[in-house]
Motif scaffolding. Structure first.
Motif, PDB file in Angstrom:
ATOM      1  N   VAL A 196     -10.797   4.035  -0.883  1.00 31.30           N
ATOM      2  CA  VAL A 196     -11.011   5.473  -1.012  1.00 31.30           C
ATOM      3  C   VAL A 196     -11.145   5.799  -2.500  1.00 31.30           C
ATOM      4  O   VAL A 196     -12.055   6.505  -2.914  1.00 31.30           O
ATOM      5  CB  VAL A 196      -9.857   6.266  -0.381  1.00 31.30           C
ATOM      6  N   VAL A 250     -11.023   2.181   6.306  1.00 33.79           N
ATOM      7  CA  VAL A 250     -10.144   1.490   5.356  1.00 33.79           C
ATOM      8  C   VAL A 250      -9.807   0.051   5.780  1.00 33.79           C
ATOM      9  O   VAL A 250      -9.345  -0.731   4.954  1.00 33.79           O
ATOM     10  CB  VAL A 250      -8.839   2.276   5.079  1.00 33.79           C
ATOM     11  N   TYR A 261       0.107   3.751  -3.113  1.00 34.39           N
ATOM     12  CA  TYR A 261      -0.547   5.061  -2.949  1.00 34.39           C
ATOM     13  C   TYR A 261       0.491   6.159  -2.750  1.00 34.39           C
ATOM     14  O   TYR A 261       0.371   7.011  -1.880  1.00 34.39           O
ATOM     15  CB  TYR A 261      -1.567   4.989  -1.805  1.00 34.39           C
ATOM     16  N   ASP A 267       4.829   6.303   4.639  1.00 34.60           N
ATOM     17  CA  ASP A 267       5.048   6.698   3.251  1.00 34.60           C
ATOM     18  C   ASP A 267       4.830   8.191   3.073  1.00 34.60           C
ATOM     19  O   ASP A 267       4.241   8.848   3.921  1.00 34.60           O
ATOM     20  CB  ASP A 267       4.146   5.882   2.307  1.00 34.60           C
ATOM     21  N   GLY A 302      -4.795  -3.740  -6.485  1.00 37.29           N
ATOM     22  CA  GLY A 302      -5.356  -3.866  -5.132  1.00 37.29           C
ATOM     23  C   GLY A 302      -6.617  -4.713  -5.142  1.00 37.29           C
ATOM     24  O   GLY A 302      -7.398  -4.659  -6.085  1.00 37.29           O
ATOM     25  N   THR A 303      -6.822  -5.501  -4.085  1.00 34.43           N
ATOM     26  CA  THR A 303      -8.023  -6.330  -3.998  1.00 34.43           C
ATOM     27  C   THR A 303      -9.072  -5.677  -3.088  1.00 34.43           C
ATOM     28  O   THR A 303     -10.213  -6.117  -3.055  1.00 34.43           O
ATOM     29  CB  THR A 303      -7.706  -7.711  -3.394  1.00 34.43           C
ATOM     30  N   GLY A 304      -8.658  -4.671  -2.327  1.00 36.04           N
ATOM     31  CA  GLY A 304      -9.573  -4.068  -1.365  1.00 36.04           C
ATOM     32  C   GLY A 304      -9.634  -4.865  -0.066  1.00 36.04           C
ATOM     33  O   GLY A 304     -10.419  -4.560   0.829  1.00 36.04           O
ATOM     34  N   TYR A 341     -13.412  -1.890   1.319  1.00 42.26           N
ATOM     35  CA  TYR A 341     -13.542  -0.431   1.364  1.00 42.26           C
ATOM     36  C   TYR A 341     -12.327   0.188   0.675  1.00 42.26           C
ATOM     37  O   TYR A 341     -11.192  -0.124   1.006  1.00 42.26           O
ATOM     38  CB  TYR A 341     -13.654   0.078   2.808  1.00 42.26           C
ATOM     39  N   ASN A 384       0.826  -1.211   0.000  1.00 42.29           N
ATOM     40  CA  ASN A 384       0.000   0.000   0.000  1.00 42.29           C
ATOM     41  C   ASN A 384       0.857   1.257   0.000  1.00 42.29           C
ATOM     42  O   ASN A 384       0.553   2.228  -0.691  1.00 42.29           O
ATOM     43  CB  ASN A 384      -0.914   0.026   1.233  1.00 42.29           C
ATOM     44  N   SER A 416      -6.972   1.797  -6.802  1.00 38.92           N
ATOM     45  CA  SER A 416      -6.752   0.497  -6.164  1.00 38.92           C
ATOM     46  C   SER A 416      -6.720  -0.616  -7.214  1.00 38.92           C
ATOM     47  O   SER A 416      -5.780  -1.411  -7.276  1.00 38.92           O
ATOM     48  CB  SER A 416      -7.854   0.233  -5.142  1.00 38.92           C
ATOM     49  N   LEU A 427      -5.924  -4.320   3.948  1.00 36.55           N
ATOM     50  CA  LEU A 427      -5.929  -3.823   5.329  1.00 36.55           C
ATOM     51  C   LEU A 427      -6.831  -4.657   6.245  1.00 36.55           C
ATOM     52  O   LEU A 427      -6.593  -4.730   7.449  1.00 36.55           O
ATOM     53  CB  LEU A 427      -6.325  -2.341   5.373  1.00 36.55           C
TER      54      LEU A 427
END
Ligand code: ADP
Length: 260
Positions: free
Chosen positions: A213, A206, A169, A193, A223-225, A211, A165, A218, A228
């Motif tokens: 943003v 998040v 991001y 970061d 990203g798979t969501g 979820y 992440n 993502s 986190l």
């Protein structure tokens, strides 16, 4: 009135039990709603890449793709297959974590072993080095040997998701710092970061499954969501606490503090 007074404690107890039952039912209803929502999300997340793989393969099969576009189509099919594979691994990981919590089984991932957080961090950073270079993000690890009792695979998963992440991001030229430095005698890892940050109103959400943003960013970056959500449960598995600090446009810092 005297004989009825004796009933008062009984009536009170019954009322308390009724209250408890109503609360318990509401909890079960909430859990059921969450499960339904998760299933609906999974279905949607799986359907999208499957539809695009079938579409592209169908066009290729029917000879409707020009020779010069074949590579591009194959590339898209490959990316979607990778996305499906990442999704399935994350879903399996979460369902195993859920199962361990439900059954109170702390050995579902194998017996607890001594794992050095700093080695985990170094391994993860080395493994993600190539994708960091491609994103133009520099990642560094610093710290001291920090043994914790737990599961190496889960700790790797926890740290990978945080570092992924932090790279994902972050704009090109951004930085990621991984610190493994004990706090008050407790093993601790912090991933910081210099990326896009998380708006205040989203910071509490998040860690929820699926979820995001910014859905586009993502998905486009793999990203798979679920990252986190896995971090949250992997931390809970180790009785560790998580703290998220983030400022929009400045960056994000996630700290995981383990028991002494
Ligand atoms: P994803 O696979 O979408 O990254 P995660 O569960 O890992 O899913 O993260 C959920 C959302 O939180 C992300 O979609 C992103 O919007 C936000 N997020 C997570 N980590 C960071 C970070 N280091 N900087 C900015 N936003 C982040």
């Amino acid at each position: 009135a005297a004989p009825y007074e004796e009933l008062d404690p009984l009536v009170n107890r019954l009322n308390e039990q009724r209250g408890e039952l109503v609360r318990r039912m509401a909890q079960l209803q909430d859990a059921d709603d969450l499960r339904r929502e998760f299933t609906a999300n999974v279905t949607h997340e799986l359907k999208t890449p499957i539809a695009s793989i079938s579409g592209a393969a169908e066009l290729m099969r029917d000879g409707l793709v020009r020779k010069g576009d074949v590579r591009d189509f194959a590339g898209r099919i490959y990316d979607d297959a990778q996305r499906l594979s990442a999704l399935v691994s994350d879903i399996l990981m979460l369902s195993k974590l859920d199962e361990s919590e439900r059954a109170g089984d702390r050995e579902i991932f194998g017996p607890a072993e001594r794992v050095d957080l700093r080695s985990v961090a170094s391994d993860v950073v080395e493994r993600l080095g190539e994708s960091a270079r491609r994103a133009g993000v520099e990642v560094s690890v610093e710290g001291v040997a920090s043994p914790v009792m737990g599961n190496a695979r889960l700790l790797d998963e926890l740290v990978s998701n945080l570092v992924e992440n932090a790279i994902r991001y972050n704009p090109a030229g951004g930085r990621v710092y991984v610190w493994v430095v004990p706090q008050d005698g407790r093993p601790c890892i912090r991933v910081t970061d210099t990326g896009i940050g998380i708006p205040k109103e989203d910071q509490g959400k998040v860690f929820e499954r699926f979820y995001r943003v910014d859905k586009g960013r993502s998905r486009d970056t793999g990203g798979t969501g679920l990252g986190l959500a896995i971090v949250k449960h992997a931390a809970a598995y180790h009785a560790a606490q998580i703290k998220l600090e983030s400022e929009l446009g400045k960056g994000t810092s996630v700290t995981v503090l383990f028991p002494a």
